[in-house]
Each structure stands twice: as structure tokens, then as C-alpha cells.
Design an enzyme around this catalytic site. Sequence first.
Site, PDB file in Angstrom:
ATOM      1  N   SER A   1       0.836  -1.309   0.037  1.00  0.00           N
ATOM      2  CA  SER A   1      -0.154   0.300  -0.066  1.00  0.00           C
ATOM      3  C   SER A   1       0.686   1.167  -0.013  1.00  0.00           C
ATOM      4  O   SER A   1       1.571   1.484  -0.935  1.00  0.00           O
ATOM      5  CB  SER A   1      -0.874  -0.135   1.111  1.00  0.00           C
ATOM      6  OG  SER A   1      -1.993   0.794   1.111  1.00  0.00           O
TER       7      SER A   1
ATOM      8  N   ASP B   1      -9.695  -5.143  -4.833  1.00  0.00           N
ATOM      9  CA  ASP B   1      -9.015  -4.125  -4.199  1.00  0.00           C
ATOM     10  C   ASP B   1      -9.445  -2.728  -5.037  1.00  0.00           C
ATOM     11  O   ASP B   1      -9.020  -2.831  -6.262  1.00  0.00           O
ATOM     12  CB  ASP B   1      -7.597  -4.376  -3.932  1.00  0.00           C
ATOM     13  CG  ASP B   1      -6.850  -3.012  -3.380  1.00  0.00           C
ATOM     14  OD1 ASP B   1      -7.579  -2.008  -2.883  1.00  0.00           O
ATOM     15  OD2 ASP B   1      -5.631  -3.101  -3.228  1.00  0.00           O
TER      16      ASP B   1
ATOM     17  N   HIS C   1      -7.840  -5.747  -0.413  1.00  0.00           N
ATOM     18  CA  HIS C   1      -6.520  -4.808  -0.132  1.00  0.00           C
ATOM     19  C   HIS C   1      -5.795  -5.551   1.355  1.00  0.00           C
ATOM     20  O   HIS C   1      -6.670  -5.537   2.085  1.00  0.00           O
ATOM     21  CB  HIS C   1      -6.943  -3.368   0.198  1.00  0.00           C
ATOM     22  CG  HIS C   1      -5.684  -2.694   0.173  1.00  0.00           C
ATOM     23  ND1 HIS C   1      -4.908  -2.414  -0.727  1.00  0.00           N
ATOM     24  CD2 HIS C   1      -5.215  -1.586   1.123  1.00  0.00           C
ATOM     25  CE1 HIS C   1      -3.819  -1.426  -0.555  1.00  0.00           C
ATOM     26  NE2 HIS C   1      -4.005  -0.985   0.575  1.00  0.00           N
TER      27      HIS C   1
END
Length: 323
Positions: free
Chosen positions: A166, A265, A297
Site C-alpha cells: 500500500s 481491491d 487490499h
Amino acid sequence: METTYSKPVLHDVPPYIRVYEDGTVERLVGTETAPPALDPKTGVSSKDVVFLPETGVSARLYLPNAAAHNHKRLPLVVYFHGGAFCISSTADPKYQEMLNVLVKEAQVLLVSVDYRRAPENPLPAAYDDSWAALKWVASHMKKDSGSEIWVREFADFNKVFLAGDSAGANISHHMAIRAGLPNPELGELKIAGILMIHPYFWGEQPIGVEAENPVFKAVVDKWWRFVCPSDLGCDDPLINPFVSGAPSLAGLACRRILVCVAGNDVLRERGRLYYQSLVKSKWEGKAEFVETEGEDHVFHIMDPTSENSNKLIKRCAEFINHV
């Protein structure tokens, strides 16, 4: 125990954080911590080291016990955690569990960087701290130099990787771009490759499935504008590496990149675009791509023991140990 306040709210950034008019910051998730320890499940040891005394920035180091007994030099992974630049830390138990598994599977020495977070330290503080971590790692390259014995004795500086999920994958990209500039302050340190897991990139204009949910698009827009005081909004090159004026991907200072996305995601379109842009660019390395269908995610952090998490972690380990 959850804290509740009745004070006036200045910024409300769900589901992550709330800032009150008196300056109080209330993090709503990612606040749990666990101390470094020997993990009995994996046989991986960890410890915390302050590498930037002037700001107190630290890293959590991970070492598989087999290496300590064999005195074998291992690939060195510099890891940047996720959390939208404003939550979580290297002490997050979820990260500790996942990184223990990764370190055991890949047999690496891992340095997890506890960069400063927004809003107390708006961007580019996280990037500056991450760069300082790379310089600190590089300071150990000469014989008997550097302050940390694990890095001195166990790191194979011919196999240095950047990795992150991320926001941490975003940081990895920018560190590799900076390392490719003239006089990068890293001495002889070379980056062998990058592991980019569910990278946090975004943009003002929606692409693909992002256009299907404008309400959620606005929520993600708000996340970025909260942590980065920029007139460019979500087209700042820090979050959108595809806009005009962003550094060319050809400048990435590595020859291998693995881009991983999750099929459910919201950020998957940006990860796919990043991989496609790498392939089409003048970057002279090899790009690899993995998509895990049916997952969301950072699923591998939420549950690193699931079947799909095991597959992803094994794939990352194979990437690191590719000969």
C-alpha cells in the site's frame, strides 16, 4: 478501550483518523502494538533500533534463527509498512506476524522502517525518513562499519531489495527513483529489486472500476489530501506517477520489480497500470505481475495464514531468491 471525544472536529478521515480543533489526534485503527521478540512459530527474532536519533525514527529488524547459527549472509529487505501514511507502525502485531512468516519463508534479514506519520508529520516526512533508513543501511557496507551488528554480520549487500504494501509500496517506488538520481548518497549500495504489494497510487481522474463508485472515489481522494499538503491534489506525482511532470519510470534504480494486486481491491487498477507502464517504458528491467482473485487490499496482512496469503508470501520469497 476505545476513546471518545466531545470536542469539535477539525478533520474526520474515516475509517482511519480524526483530528480535533485543539490539535488532538485520534487514530481509529492501526493502534495496536507488540514488542519485538523471538517468534516461537517461525524461529524469527526481532529487535528495535533507533537509526535517526534527532527525530527518534527507528526500525524493527528481523533475523531467522538459522542464519544466526550458520553465520550465513542473507538477502537484505528494507520494508515500508502501509497505512495511508497516517496509521499503523512497525510494532503493529499484524505486520509482526506477516513479516515473521515472510522472513522465515524467504530467509532474509529484514529492516522494517518506522517512518513518521501524518498529520503530525505531513509528507514528505515519511519519504525523508525512508531515505534516511537506506543511507543508514548503506553505512554498514564497509568492513566493520555501521552501528548495527545484525546488518554488519548478516546482510548480503549484493542482494538488497525494497518492499512494501500500500503506502509502503508507494514509498518503495519513490526510493528507487531517488536512488537512480546522480549522487544518491547511498555509496556503493545497489537495489536488486522491488516488491510492490497492492501499491497505493491514485489520481484525480478515475480509471476502470474507480468510476463505478464516485462516493468511494471521493473518500480515497480525501485520504491523500489529508496527508499531503499539495495544490496538485491527487495528481501530485507522489501519489500519481503517471501524470505529466512525474519522474520517468526509466529512472528506477533496479532491474527487477514484482507488482502484486488483489482482485477486489479498489487500488487494483493503479497497480495494473503501474505494471503496464513499466513494460511500455524505457526502463531496462524485468517486470512481473501477480493478481490474487477474490481478495481485498492487504489481505495477507489481515490473515497471513490463509491459503492465498501463503501463496503470495511464497511468491515474494521466490522473487527475492531468484538466481
